[in-house]
Design a protein around this motif. Structure first.
Motif, short mmCIF file in Angstrom:
data_model
loop_
_atom_site.label_atom_id
_atom_site.label_comp_id
_atom_site.label_asym_id
_atom_site.label_seq_id
_atom_site.Cartn_x
_atom_site.Cartn_y
_atom_site.Cartn_z
N CYS A 260 0.83 -1.21 0.00
CA CYS A 260 0.00 0.00 0.00
C CYS A 260 0.86 1.26 0.00
N ALA A 261 1.94 1.24 0.78
CA ALA A 261 2.81 2.41 0.85
C ALA A 261 3.50 2.66 -0.49
N PHE A 262 3.93 1.57 -1.14
CA PHE A 262 4.58 1.73 -2.44
C PHE A 262 3.61 2.30 -3.48
N VAL A 263 2.40 1.72 -3.54
CA VAL A 263 1.41 2.18 -4.52
C VAL A 263 1.05 3.64 -4.28
N ALA A 264 0.77 3.99 -3.02
CA ALA A 264 0.40 5.37 -2.69
C ALA A 264 1.54 6.33 -2.97
N GLY A 265 2.76 5.94 -2.60
CA GLY A 265 3.91 6.81 -2.84
C GLY A 265 4.18 7.01 -4.32
N VAL B 102 3.97 10.55 -9.09
CA VAL B 102 3.61 10.76 -10.50
C VAL B 102 2.68 11.97 -10.65
N LEU B 103 1.77 12.14 -9.71
CA LEU B 103 0.85 13.28 -9.77
C LEU B 103 1.58 14.61 -9.63
N ASP C 254 6.75 5.14 7.06
CA ASP C 254 7.86 5.34 7.99
C ASP C 254 9.08 4.58 7.47
N SER C 255 10.20 4.76 8.15
CA SER C 255 11.45 4.17 7.67
C SER C 255 11.41 2.64 7.69
N ASN C 256 10.68 2.05 8.65
CA ASN C 256 10.61 0.59 8.73
C ASN C 256 9.91 0.00 7.51
N ILE C 257 8.83 0.63 7.09
CA ILE C 257 8.10 0.13 5.92
C ILE C 257 8.95 0.30 4.66
N LEU C 258 9.61 1.45 4.53
CA LEU C 258 10.47 1.67 3.37
C LEU C 258 11.61 0.66 3.34
N GLU C 259 12.18 0.36 4.50
CA GLU C 259 13.25 -0.63 4.57
C GLU C 259 12.74 -2.02 4.18
N PHE D 240 10.64 6.99 -6.06
CA PHE D 240 9.46 7.07 -5.20
C PHE D 240 9.81 7.00 -3.71
N ARG D 241 11.07 6.81 -3.38
CA ARG D 241 11.47 6.60 -1.98
C ARG D 241 11.05 7.76 -1.08
N ARG D 242 11.29 8.97 -1.54
CA ARG D 242 11.03 10.13 -0.69
C ARG D 242 9.56 10.23 -0.31
N ARG D 243 8.67 10.03 -1.29
CA ARG D 243 7.24 10.15 -0.99
C ARG D 243 6.74 8.96 -0.17
N ILE D 244 7.28 7.77 -0.42
CA ILE D 244 6.90 6.61 0.38
C ILE D 244 7.28 6.83 1.84
N ARG D 245 8.48 7.34 2.06
CA ARG D 245 8.93 7.62 3.43
C ARG D 245 8.05 8.66 4.09
#
Length: 233
Positions: free
Chosen positions: A16-21, A26-27, A110-115, A101-106
């Motif tokens: 979910c975080a990846f898709v939303a980020g 892109v928007l 949070d950092s744990n999900i991005l990791e 997309f890393r910046r927006r996902i973070r």
């Protein structure tokens, strides 16, 4: 776009975080021209053929859109030809795709999900594609999903989760100098509220509630610091 629940909370949150980020990133682009893919260094597989959707107005990607089906291919094998001539694995493609997309996902998680996302793409954490067979827990996610695992308990709720929880619970929310109570959801994105006391109706979207509630929190923290400083003098 449709989504499915998985029996693994960590994978579900990561997805979910990846898709939303990715969507939010892109928007924010200047336009949606295909040249943006090169500008943002997003790898492109070849061949790549869009197929007409069978029941909706639009396009879709199916197994025969590519040289082979990604659903049965080895995720770690370098099988996929890129437009720049390289031959990469699905995991390598995913890892490169993550970068813009890393910046927006973070920002939205949070950092744990991005990791965890990065670990799955790097092969240091398992995805559902790594299992020989679909896990049995997938057939009854609602009953067998385990939200109480230690690594899940230590993850803080995101700002959106906190706001959505308050909306569902109809808890009063302070916006500026006024307090509002949720009246009802208006579609998927907007929330109809009534001011406590006057009963005047006002509609917020979820982004506004997150932004305004965060602003109120910062202001209240600032006031407490000023008060403590005055008392110490």
């Amino acid at each position: 776009m449709t989504a499915d629940f998985t029996p693994d909370p960590a994978l579900m949150l990561a997805t979910c975080a990846f898709v939303a980020g990715a969507i939010q990133t892109v928007l924010s682009w200047e336009n949606f021209d295909l040249r943006q893919l090169n500008r943002n260094r997003i790898p492109r597989v070849t061949p790549f053929r869009l197929r007409k959707h069978s029941s909706r107005r639009g396009w879709r990607v199916t197994a025969d859109s590519l040289a082979q089906s990604p659903f049965v291919a080895d995720t770690n094998a370098a099988l996929w030809k890129m437009r720049d001539g390289r031959i990469l694995s699905l995991r390598a493609i995913a890892a490169e795709t993550l970068s813009p997309f890393r910046r927006r996902i973070r920002r939205i998680s949070d950092s744990n999900i991005l990791e965890h996302i990065a670990a799955v793409f790097a092969g240091n954490a398992r995805s559902l594609l790594d299992f020989a067979e679909r896990p049995e827990t997938y057939d009854d996610v609602g009953r067998t999903i385990d939200w109480g695992r230690r690594r899940m308990r230590r993850w803080p709720r995101s700002k959106y989760e906190k706001v959505i929880h308050r909306v569902i619970a109809r808890e009063p929310m302070r916006v500026g100098q006024k307090r509002y109570r949720v009246d009802r959801m208006n579609g998927w994105y907007q929330v109809d509220c009534r001011e406590v006391g006057t009963r005047r109706r006002r509609t917020f979207n979820l982004d506004e509630l997150v932004r305004l509630s965060d602003t109120n929190k910062k202001l209240s923290v600032g006031r407490r610091k000023v008060t403590k400083a005055r008392r110490s003098k």
